[in-house]
Design a protein around this motif. Sequence first.
Motif, short mmCIF file in Angstrom:
data_model
loop_
_atom_site.label_atom_id
_atom_site.label_comp_id
_atom_site.label_asym_id
_atom_site.label_seq_id
_atom_site.Cartn_x
_atom_site.Cartn_y
_atom_site.Cartn_z
N SER A 118 -4.31 45.17 -92.07
CA SER A 118 -5.25 44.07 -91.86
C SER A 118 -4.54 42.83 -91.34
O SER A 118 -3.33 42.65 -91.55
CB SER A 118 -5.97 43.73 -93.17
OG SER A 118 -5.07 43.15 -94.10
N THR A 171 -4.98 39.92 -92.49
CA THR A 171 -4.62 39.13 -93.67
C THR A 171 -3.26 39.56 -94.22
O THR A 171 -2.41 38.72 -94.54
CB THR A 171 -5.68 39.29 -94.77
OG1 THR A 171 -6.95 38.86 -94.27
CG2 THR A 171 -5.32 38.45 -95.99
N SER A 219 0.35 37.42 -94.24
CA SER A 219 1.16 37.18 -95.44
C SER A 219 2.61 37.58 -95.20
O SER A 219 3.54 36.91 -95.66
CB SER A 219 0.58 37.95 -96.63
OG SER A 219 0.75 39.35 -96.47
N TRP A 259 -2.44 37.11 -84.83
CA TRP A 259 -1.81 36.07 -85.67
C TRP A 259 -1.55 34.79 -84.87
O TRP A 259 -1.88 33.69 -85.33
CB TRP A 259 -0.51 36.62 -86.25
CG TRP A 259 0.21 35.65 -87.14
CD1 TRP A 259 -0.09 35.33 -88.43
CD2 TRP A 259 1.36 34.88 -86.79
NE1 TRP A 259 0.80 34.41 -88.92
CE2 TRP A 259 1.70 34.11 -87.93
CE3 TRP A 259 2.13 34.76 -85.65
CZ2 TRP A 259 2.79 33.23 -87.94
CZ3 TRP A 259 3.21 33.89 -85.65
CH2 TRP A 259 3.53 33.14 -86.79
#
Length: 451
Positions: free
Chosen positions: A17, A19, A23, A57
Motif C-alpha cells: 500500500s 501508506t 512509512s 509518494w
Amino acid sequence: MQKAAADSLVGLGNPVSDTFFASRMGQLGPFEEKPHVAVAVSGGADSLALSLLAFNWVNNKGGKLTALTVDHGLRESVENEIEFLRRLFKDKGIDHYVLSWREREVKGGIQSAARKARYNLLEACCKRLGIFHLLLAHQRDDQAETMLMRLLRGCHPLGLSGINAIRETYNVRLLRPLLTVPKIDLVATLCKHRINWCEDPYNSDFRFTRTRVRHALKFNSCASQRIADSAPFFQNANRTLDSKATFALIRAVSLFPEGFANLSKKEISSIPPNVLRRILLRVIMTVGGQNRYPQSDALKRLASNLTQGKFKGTTLGGCLFLNKIENFIACREYRNLPSRLKLVENKQLYWDGRFDVRTGLNIPSGSYLAALGTEGWEEISQGSTNKLKYVPRQARETLPAVFDKYGVREVPQLNFHRENREAKINFDTKYTVFITYRPRVTLSGKSFGLV
C-alpha cells in the motif's frame, strides 16, 4: 528478457500500500520539502513496483521522480526492454535516462564488474542531475540471498548485517525501502495495477552462485524470512562494536593524506581482540581502496599476529602492513593498481578507490595517470629537497602521478610539480591536475561527504 503478464498472477501475494511505503520512506529521511528522487529501474518486477510506489509518494509531496536504467550491453534483447520502459514512463510523465556501459575488458566475474559499473553510472548521473536520493529495489528475498551467500563465503561478521537500508556515498544517498517486503508482494502490486514486467534470463542461469542460492531458498519461504529478519540483530551488534572501535581508533591510528596509516603498537596492545579486528577492517577498507570485506579468518590472523610481537609484514585486502619500531604502517599494496589512464582536459575521475582526480585545461597530448612506482620516485627525488620523504617508500610508489613524454610531470601528494624545478624544457604552466585523497570508506566507517 521476456515479459511477464500481470493478469496471470492476480491473487498471489499482498499488494504494497501507499501508506506502508510512505512509512518506510519516512524511516529513510530526511528529505526536502518537495523531494527530487531517482529510482534505478531494470524492467523487472521489483524495480517497476518500486517505481510505481515512489511515483505516488513523490506526487503526494509535490516532488519529482526520475527513472534511471543501465544498459550493460550484455544481451541483444535490451533494446526492446528499454523501449518498453520508455513508453511506460512517458505515459506517467516520468523523466527516464538510459546509461550505457560498454566495457569489454572485464577482470574477474562479469556480474561483479557489471554491478560495480552500474553503481558508478547511477551515482554519476545523480550527481550530474543534482539528485540527492537514489532508490534501489532490493527486497526481503534479496536480503536473505545476500546473507546466506556471505555466510557460505566465510565473510567477515560485518557482512552478516546484510544489505543496509541506507548507504551514503560522497554524491548520493542509496535508499532501499523494500528490504522487509517479499518479492511476491511486489509482484502482487504490479498485478493490482495491471502493469507487466520483464524477466531477466540471467536470473535463471545456474552458473551464478546467487541463482543457485535463490533456487535453494525458493522452496523454503520460512527459512528465507528468518534469515532476512536476522539482519537487524547483526546490524545492532555491529553498531555497538563500531562505537567501541571509533573511540579506540582515535588513540591508535593516524591517517595521512598521502594514503597511509600508522598504528601505534602501544595502543593496540590494550585493545580487545574483537574491537581491534574492527579497527583493522576500517584501516584495510580505507587504505586499500577496496569495496569488499576481507574474510573473517584472515582478519583474525592479522590481529593475532600484530599483537604477538613477531610480526614481519603481510598483505590483506589490497593493504600492505609493515613493522616499524613504534608503529605498524598500513599502505596500499602495489599489486593490482590501475593501469595507465589517458588524461583529457576538464574531467573528473576516481582513481583506485582512494583519490579524486580533476583535470584542468591545456592537458598536453600523451599525458596519462598511473602509480608513481619505484622508477618514478627515483626520477623526482634526484637532487630534490622534497620534505615529504617521511612517506614510506611502499606508500610513495602507490601514489597517483601524472606522466607525459618527458617522464613524471606532477605528484600532488608529494608536492612535486616539474615546472617548479629547473629544466631546459619550457612547460605550459596552465597545465594542472588536482588530486585529493578521498577514500571510498573513511576511518569513521562512513563514506559520505560533500564536495
